[in-house]
Design a protein around this motif. Sequence first.
Motif, PDB file in Angstrom:
ATOM      1  N   ALA A  38      10.472  -0.111 -28.824  1.00  0.00           N
ATOM      2  CA  ALA A  38      11.444  -0.856 -28.013  1.00  0.00           C
ATOM      3  C   ALA A  38      11.028  -2.314 -27.889  1.00  0.00           C
ATOM      4  O   ALA A  38      10.545  -2.760 -26.848  1.00  0.00           O
ATOM      5  CB  ALA A  38      11.570  -0.218 -26.637  1.00  0.00           C
TER       6      ALA A  38
ATOM      7  N   GLU B 103      16.831   1.148 -28.937  1.00  0.00           N
ATOM      8  CA  GLU B 103      15.641   1.622 -29.651  1.00  0.00           C
ATOM      9  C   GLU B 103      14.980   2.775 -28.898  1.00  0.00           C
ATOM     10  O   GLU B 103      14.537   3.753 -29.512  1.00  0.00           O
ATOM     11  CB  GLU B 103      14.660   0.461 -29.842  1.00  0.00           C
ATOM     12  N   THR B 104      14.923   2.657 -27.576  1.00  0.00           N
ATOM     13  CA  THR B 104      14.369   3.748 -26.774  1.00  0.00           C
ATOM     14  C   THR B 104      15.187   5.015 -26.951  1.00  0.00           C
ATOM     15  O   THR B 104      14.636   6.116 -27.097  1.00  0.00           O
ATOM     16  CB  THR B 104      14.342   3.349 -25.283  1.00  0.00           C
TER      17      THR B 104
END
Length: 353
Positions: A122, A115-116
């Motif tokens: 995140a 996600e980051t």
Amino acid sequence: MSGTFRLFALASSIAYASIAAASATNLTAEAINSAPLDVIPAAYTPTPTNVDPTITASTTSTAVDPATVALPFDTNIPSASVARLQVLLDRAGASPGVIDGLDGGNLRSALAAYETMRGLPADGKISPQVIGAIEDANQVIGSYVITAADLSAIAGAIPKDYAQMAQMKYLGYATATEALAERFHMGEDLLKALNPQAKFVDGETIFVADLGANKKGAAVSVEVDKKLGQLRAYAADRSLLAAYPATIGSETNPSPSGTHTVKTVVLNPEYTYNPKVNFQQGSNDKVLTLPPGPNGPVGTVWIDLSEPTFGIHGTPEPSRIDKTGSHGCVRLTNWDAEELAKLLTRDVPVKFM
């Protein structure tokens, strides 16, 4: 125990048994390649279990209220959907550790890293945004023909005692399935489930994880997150280049604090055991030199740090990454350590958080 709970427990045990019986037939190449990701629960809630958490990379013995567990998704039983997600994360450079089809902390940390990388919140949760970003129409399980080279590193049973290890020439793999599972970042159980009739011999075609190319680039800094159990490598623009689950010290042998630097990288290292400097292993009270090999104490890579006696290295037991303590160093799976080694150069800072 109340009568209501006993009734639930009986129903649960029957449900778990049904899922277990079905899981063996669901772990086929076709099932994993076509498995939907949206059936994985958004957040990880461990199914109650008595399984020893050191046996597998992803199970947990955390106590939870059985009434909150959403059946039929049992986190103790390999899922085709989770296996597919693990391969996709591995390809993206957000390593879930061992690809075993099991949800758990390593998978969710890898999700947060992914996600980051994609600029998403995140939180380690499955969401339509995450699925949309990571979905890939290409296969995640493919066929592979075993070669003699794959089997050349098999050394047979490896002793646990360091004095006995020191008498060997090479600390290779114990079995063909261990060698092949590690090559394709898989748990042996998943490899065997995908190939129930295989003999794992030279020239045989088997199903394995289709991993794609290793992560490439240059890491200019590394963060070792003790709380999260993860090592993260960053590019020059501060983007997250790669992330790996890690065992980072232990209560009795803590890892260092602060920032240190990479001194050198050694592939297929020997290991020098010195009980006066390192730790006491069994009754061994003398300095021993152990030969190289994937089943050696530091696996196939040693990344030496400026802090004396500390480093980042591989492991003979990939399923225990972030599940059991280390002797102060940072332990990765062999394949993650090998990939990280190619991203690093001398003097790259390594910050322990």
